[in-house]
Design a protein around this motif. Structure first.
Motif, PDB file in Angstrom:
ATOM      1  N   LYS A  10       1.011  -1.039   0.113  1.00  0.00           N
ATOM      2  CA  LYS A  10       0.201  -0.512  -0.041  1.00  0.00           C
ATOM      3  C   LYS A  10       0.417   1.113   0.060  1.00  0.00           C
ATOM      4  O   LYS A  10       0.636   2.163  -0.565  1.00  0.00           O
ATOM      5  CB  LYS A  10      -0.955  -0.255   1.190  1.00  0.00           C
ATOM      6  N   GLU A  12       3.562   1.540  -0.582  1.00  0.00           N
ATOM      7  CA  GLU A  12       4.231   1.373  -2.616  1.00  0.00           C
ATOM      8  C   GLU A  12       3.466   2.458  -3.385  1.00  0.00           C
ATOM      9  O   GLU A  12       3.974   3.141  -4.608  1.00  0.00           O
ATOM     10  CB  GLU A  12       5.431   0.718  -2.948  1.00  0.00           C
ATOM     11  N   CYS A  13       2.693   1.655  -3.545  1.00  0.00           N
ATOM     12  CA  CYS A  13       1.355   2.447  -3.998  1.00  0.00           C
ATOM     13  C   CYS A  13       1.055   3.930  -4.139  1.00  0.00           C
ATOM     14  O   CYS A  13       1.142   4.741  -5.221  1.00  0.00           O
ATOM     15  CB  CYS A  13       0.243   1.159  -4.282  1.00  0.00           C
ATOM     16  N   SER A  16       3.689   6.008  -5.468  1.00  0.00           N
ATOM     17  CA  SER A  16       3.560   5.485  -6.982  1.00  0.00           C
ATOM     18  C   SER A  16       2.741   6.599  -6.928  1.00  0.00           C
ATOM     19  O   SER A  16       2.695   7.600  -8.291  1.00  0.00           O
ATOM     20  CB  SER A  16       3.578   4.500  -7.454  1.00  0.00           C
TER      21      SER A  16
END
Length: 123
Positions: A10, A12-13, A16
């Motif tokens: 989560k 990292e998402c 990003s």
């Protein structure tokens, strides 16, 4: 389809997504990447840009050039000639988009037929 790759977590998402939204904020619109690519090739005057990028109106071109200048992707050079000459050029910062433009070009070539079908459906 993702094969043999673990899905990002989560955090990292979210990171990003923030990065992508920041990039889209400064590069949003139909014309910005095309203008950057046009000026990376060589410096040009307003009319030269408009002739090279078909379909862009003078009003939109002026707005997009101002936006790109504000975000340091292009430089506007004013020369004290009669009449005044204004030449636009890509900055070193614009060159950092080289890989992005290359990847988008490759993707567009690979998916050209599907994109054309989608465009036909919308019109």
């Amino acid at each position: 389809m993702i094969i043999d790759e673990s899905l990002p977590g989560k955090e990292e998402c979210v990171g990003s997504l923030k990065n992508i939204l920041d990039a889209l904020y400064v590069l949003n619109g139909k014309w910005k990447l095309a203008l950057i690519l046009c000026l990376v090739q060589s410096s040009k005057r307003f009319n030269e840009i408009q002739n090279e990028i078909t379909g862009i109106s003078s009003k939109i071109l002026a707005k997009e050039l101002k936006d790109l200048e504000l975000n340091d992707f292009i430089k506007r050079n004013v020369y004290p000639t009669t009449p005044v000459s204004i030449i636009y050029e890509a900055t070193e910062y614009a060159l950092t988009l080289k890989n992005v433009i290359g990847e988008l070009s490759a993707w567009g070539e690979q998916h050209r037929e599907k994109v054309k079908q989608s465009m036909r459906k919308q019109s």
